[in-house]
Design a protein around this motif. Sequence first.
Motif, PDB file in Angstrom:
ATOM      1  N   TYR A 269       0.647  -1.332   0.013  1.00 15.58           N
ATOM      2  CA  TYR A 269       0.176   0.143  -0.048  1.00 15.58           C
ATOM      3  C   TYR A 269       0.787   1.219   0.103  1.00 15.58           C
ATOM      4  O   TYR A 269       2.207   1.312   0.578  1.00 15.58           O
ATOM      5  CB  TYR A 269      -0.963  -0.051   1.227  1.00 15.58           C
ATOM      6  N   ALA A 270       0.483   2.343  -0.594  1.00 21.84           N
ATOM      7  CA  ALA A 270       1.349   3.513  -0.644  1.00 21.84           C
ATOM      8  C   ALA A 270       0.314   4.702  -0.583  1.00 21.84           C
ATOM      9  O   ALA A 270      -0.677   4.801  -1.287  1.00 21.84           O
ATOM     10  CB  ALA A 270       2.005   3.637  -1.984  1.00 21.84           C
ATOM     11  N   PHE A 271       0.583   5.584   0.318  1.00 25.23           N
ATOM     12  CA  PHE A 271      -0.252   6.990   0.137  1.00 25.23           C
ATOM     13  C   PHE A 271       0.696   8.111   0.538  1.00 25.23           C
ATOM     14  O   PHE A 271       1.880   7.867   0.817  1.00 25.23           O
ATOM     15  CB  PHE A 271      -1.394   6.810   1.151  1.00 25.23           C
TER      16      PHE A 271
ATOM     17  N   VAL B 125       5.398   3.843   1.782  1.00 27.96           N
ATOM     18  CA  VAL B 125       5.102   2.598   0.752  1.00 27.96           C
ATOM     19  C   VAL B 125       5.331   1.449   2.124  1.00 27.96           C
ATOM     20  O   VAL B 125       6.373   1.725   2.987  1.00 27.96           O
ATOM     21  CB  VAL B 125       6.264   2.317  -0.031  1.00 27.96           C
ATOM     22  N   MET B 126       4.426   0.566   2.240  1.00 24.85           N
ATOM     23  CA  MET B 126       4.279  -0.347   3.234  1.00 24.85           C
ATOM     24  C   MET B 126       3.706  -1.557   2.884  1.00 24.85           C
ATOM     25  O   MET B 126       3.045  -1.742   1.892  1.00 24.85           O
ATOM     26  CB  MET B 126       3.533   0.309   4.526  1.00 24.85           C
TER      27      MET B 126
ATOM     28  N   ILE C 184       8.720  -9.408   1.593  1.00 27.37           N
ATOM     29  CA  ILE C 184       9.529  -8.232   1.384  1.00 27.37           C
ATOM     30  C   ILE C 184       9.949  -8.217  -0.011  1.00 27.37           C
ATOM     31  O   ILE C 184      10.257  -7.084  -0.651  1.00 27.37           O
ATOM     32  CB  ILE C 184      11.193  -8.215   2.151  1.00 27.37           C
ATOM     33  N   LYS C 185       9.858  -9.234  -0.820  1.00 35.94           N
ATOM     34  CA  LYS C 185       9.652  -9.364  -2.285  1.00 35.94           C
ATOM     35  C   LYS C 185       8.763  -8.473  -3.188  1.00 35.94           C
ATOM     36  O   LYS C 185       9.328  -7.672  -3.840  1.00 35.94           O
ATOM     37  CB  LYS C 185       9.746 -10.816  -2.748  1.00 35.94           C
ATOM     38  N   HIS C 186       7.606  -8.658  -2.381  1.00 39.81           N
ATOM     39  CA  HIS C 186       6.682  -7.812  -2.961  1.00 39.81           C
ATOM     40  C   HIS C 186       6.906  -6.276  -2.675  1.00 39.81           C
ATOM     41  O   HIS C 186       6.783  -5.444  -3.408  1.00 39.81           O
ATOM     42  CB  HIS C 186       5.248  -8.092  -2.388  1.00 39.81           C
ATOM     43  N   LEU C 187       7.257  -6.153  -1.448  1.00 39.42           N
ATOM     44  CA  LEU C 187       7.431  -4.576  -0.968  1.00 39.42           C
ATOM     45  C   LEU C 187       8.546  -4.052  -1.957  1.00 39.42           C
ATOM     46  O   LEU C 187       8.365  -2.895  -2.113  1.00 39.42           O
ATOM     47  CB  LEU C 187       7.891  -4.733   0.590  1.00 39.42           C
ATOM     48  N   SER C 188       9.561  -5.005  -2.126  1.00 38.79           N
ATOM     49  CA  SER C 188      10.810  -4.426  -3.034  1.00 38.79           C
ATOM     50  C   SER C 188      10.111  -3.853  -4.556  1.00 38.79           C
ATOM     51  O   SER C 188      10.634  -2.801  -4.931  1.00 38.79           O
ATOM     52  CB  SER C 188      11.934  -5.344  -3.153  1.00 38.79           C
ATOM     53  N   LEU C 189       9.179  -4.925  -4.870  1.00 41.20           N
ATOM     54  CA  LEU C 189       8.820  -4.489  -6.469  1.00 41.20           C
ATOM     55  C   LEU C 189       8.014  -3.214  -6.353  1.00 41.20           C
ATOM     56  O   LEU C 189       8.196  -2.575  -7.138  1.00 41.20           O
ATOM     57  CB  LEU C 189       8.023  -5.569  -6.950  1.00 41.20           C
ATOM     58  N   THR C 190       7.280  -2.946  -5.283  1.00 46.59           N
ATOM     59  CA  THR C 190       6.399  -1.841  -5.085  1.00 46.59           C
ATOM     60  C   THR C 190       7.246  -0.672  -4.997  1.00 46.59           C
ATOM     61  O   THR C 190       7.083   0.453  -5.447  1.00 46.59           O
ATOM     62  CB  THR C 190       5.314  -1.917  -3.950  1.00 46.59           C
ATOM     63  N   LEU C 191       8.443  -0.641  -4.011  1.00 47.65           N
ATOM     64  CA  LEU C 191       9.238   0.265  -3.963  1.00 47.65           C
ATOM     65  C   LEU C 191       9.834   0.833  -5.393  1.00 47.65           C
ATOM     66  O   LEU C 191       9.859   1.934  -5.555  1.00 47.65           O
ATOM     67  CB  LEU C 191      10.342  -0.088  -2.967  1.00 47.65           C
ATOM     68  N   LYS C 192      10.224  -0.211  -6.071  1.00 48.81           N
ATOM     69  CA  LYS C 192      10.888   0.088  -7.386  1.00 48.81           C
ATOM     70  C   LYS C 192       9.815   0.707  -8.187  1.00 48.81           C
ATOM     71  O   LYS C 192       9.978   1.741  -8.925  1.00 48.81           O
ATOM     72  CB  LYS C 192      11.370  -1.136  -7.875  1.00 48.81           C
ATOM     73  N   LYS C 193       8.543   0.150  -8.145  1.00 52.02           N
ATOM     74  CA  LYS C 193       7.461   0.784  -8.948  1.00 52.02           C
ATOM     75  C   LYS C 193       7.034   2.360  -8.804  1.00 52.02           C
ATOM     76  O   LYS C 193       7.176   3.148  -9.660  1.00 52.02           O
ATOM     77  CB  LYS C 193       6.224  -0.169  -8.775  1.00 52.02           C
TER      78      LYS C 193
ATOM     79  N   HIS D 213       4.186   0.700  12.220  1.00 50.36           N
ATOM     80  CA  HIS D 213       3.841  -0.169  11.089  1.00 50.36           C
ATOM     81  C   HIS D 213       5.063   0.142  10.043  1.00 50.36           C
ATOM     82  O   HIS D 213       5.172   1.218   9.436  1.00 50.36           O
ATOM     83  CB  HIS D 213       2.422   0.120  10.673  1.00 50.36           C
ATOM     84  N   ILE D 214       5.933  -0.637   9.747  1.00 54.98           N
ATOM     85  CA  ILE D 214       6.934  -0.799   8.965  1.00 54.98           C
ATOM     86  C   ILE D 214       6.622   0.166   7.593  1.00 54.98           C
ATOM     87  O   ILE D 214       5.655   0.024   6.909  1.00 54.98           O
ATOM     88  CB  ILE D 214       7.845  -1.747   8.498  1.00 54.98           C
ATOM     89  N   HIS D 215       7.566   1.463   7.072  1.00 57.42           N
ATOM     90  CA  HIS D 215       6.973   2.118   5.980  1.00 57.42           C
ATOM     91  C   HIS D 215       8.210   2.698   5.629  1.00 57.42           C
ATOM     92  O   HIS D 215       9.184   2.978   6.302  1.00 57.42           O
ATOM     93  CB  HIS D 215       5.987   3.214   6.319  1.00 57.42           C
ATOM     94  N   PHE D 216       8.295   2.771   4.332  1.00 59.91           N
ATOM     95  CA  PHE D 216       9.415   3.636   3.450  1.00 59.91           C
ATOM     96  C   PHE D 216       8.800   4.934   3.051  1.00 59.91           C
ATOM     97  O   PHE D 216       7.933   5.330   2.774  1.00 59.91           O
ATOM     98  CB  PHE D 216       9.900   3.043   2.266  1.00 59.91           C
ATOM     99  N   HIS D 217       9.833   6.025   3.339  1.00 63.11           N
ATOM    100  CA  HIS D 217       9.471   7.324   3.068  1.00 63.11           C
ATOM    101  C   HIS D 217      10.368   7.581   1.497  1.00 63.11           C
ATOM    102  O   HIS D 217      11.291   7.299   1.715  1.00 63.11           O
ATOM    103  CB  HIS D 217      10.106   8.329   4.062  1.00 63.11           C
ATOM    104  N   LEU D 218       9.611   7.961   0.561  1.00 63.73           N
ATOM    105  CA  LEU D 218      10.042   8.274  -0.647  1.00 63.73           C
ATOM    106  C   LEU D 218       9.944   9.696  -1.034  1.00 63.73           C
ATOM    107  O   LEU D 218       8.855  10.214  -0.921  1.00 63.73           O
ATOM    108  CB  LEU D 218       9.234   7.453  -1.769  1.00 63.73           C
ATOM    109  N   ILE D 219      11.021  10.297  -1.086  1.00 63.57           N
ATOM    110  CA  ILE D 219      10.842  11.859  -0.991  1.00 63.57           C
ATOM    111  C   ILE D 219      11.595  12.280  -2.301  1.00 63.57           C
ATOM    112  O   ILE D 219      12.617  12.196  -2.496  1.00 63.57           O
ATOM    113  CB  ILE D 219      11.923  12.601   0.159  1.00 63.57           C
TER     114      ILE D 219
END
Length: 137
Positions: A26-28, A43-44, A60-69, A97-103
């Motif tokens: 999910y990403a918001f 992204v989380m 984490i494989k799914h998460l990596s693909l979403t991060l790339k997308k 809740h683990i999340h990545f910040h994309l700035i």
Amino acid sequence: MEDCIFCKIINKEIKAATVYEDKHTYAFLDIRPASEKGGHTLVMPKKHYELITDIPDEEIKHLSLTLKKISSALLKFSQGLNILQNNKKIAGQYIKHIHFHLIPRFENDNITIEKWKANEYKNGEIEKIQNKIKLLF
Ligand code: AMP
Ligand code: ZN
């Protein structure tokens, strides 16, 4: 997780500016964006995990693909991109809740990404740390 605000957003109990969703991720938009021009996307995984080390390998494989997308999308309108992820309070993790910040980054955007003061290793310290880490896998 009952009291997790991100779980509530993922379950649509609380509103958020969603930019992407699939079965696992999910990403918001972060409500307090680092970038005025490009916002700031979180992204989380949909499932609640606290730390990066808690996420099962498959997940984490799914998460990596979403991060790339999402990175690809953001890099289509920005000049650069920082990806940050905080683990535990001392590292700045506020929501558990683990999340990545994309700035997204732009020329003269006045964003200060926390910068450390670069140290120097004392005699023999680099090898000591290297060997300590290598023994922990
Ligand atoms: P962290 O410090 O890594 O845990 O980051 C938590 C982030 O969540 C912060 O950047 C907050 O601005 C953001 N945040 C908190 N509540 C919300 C919300 N309801 N909707 C969107 N972003 C939020
Ligand atoms: Zn959660």
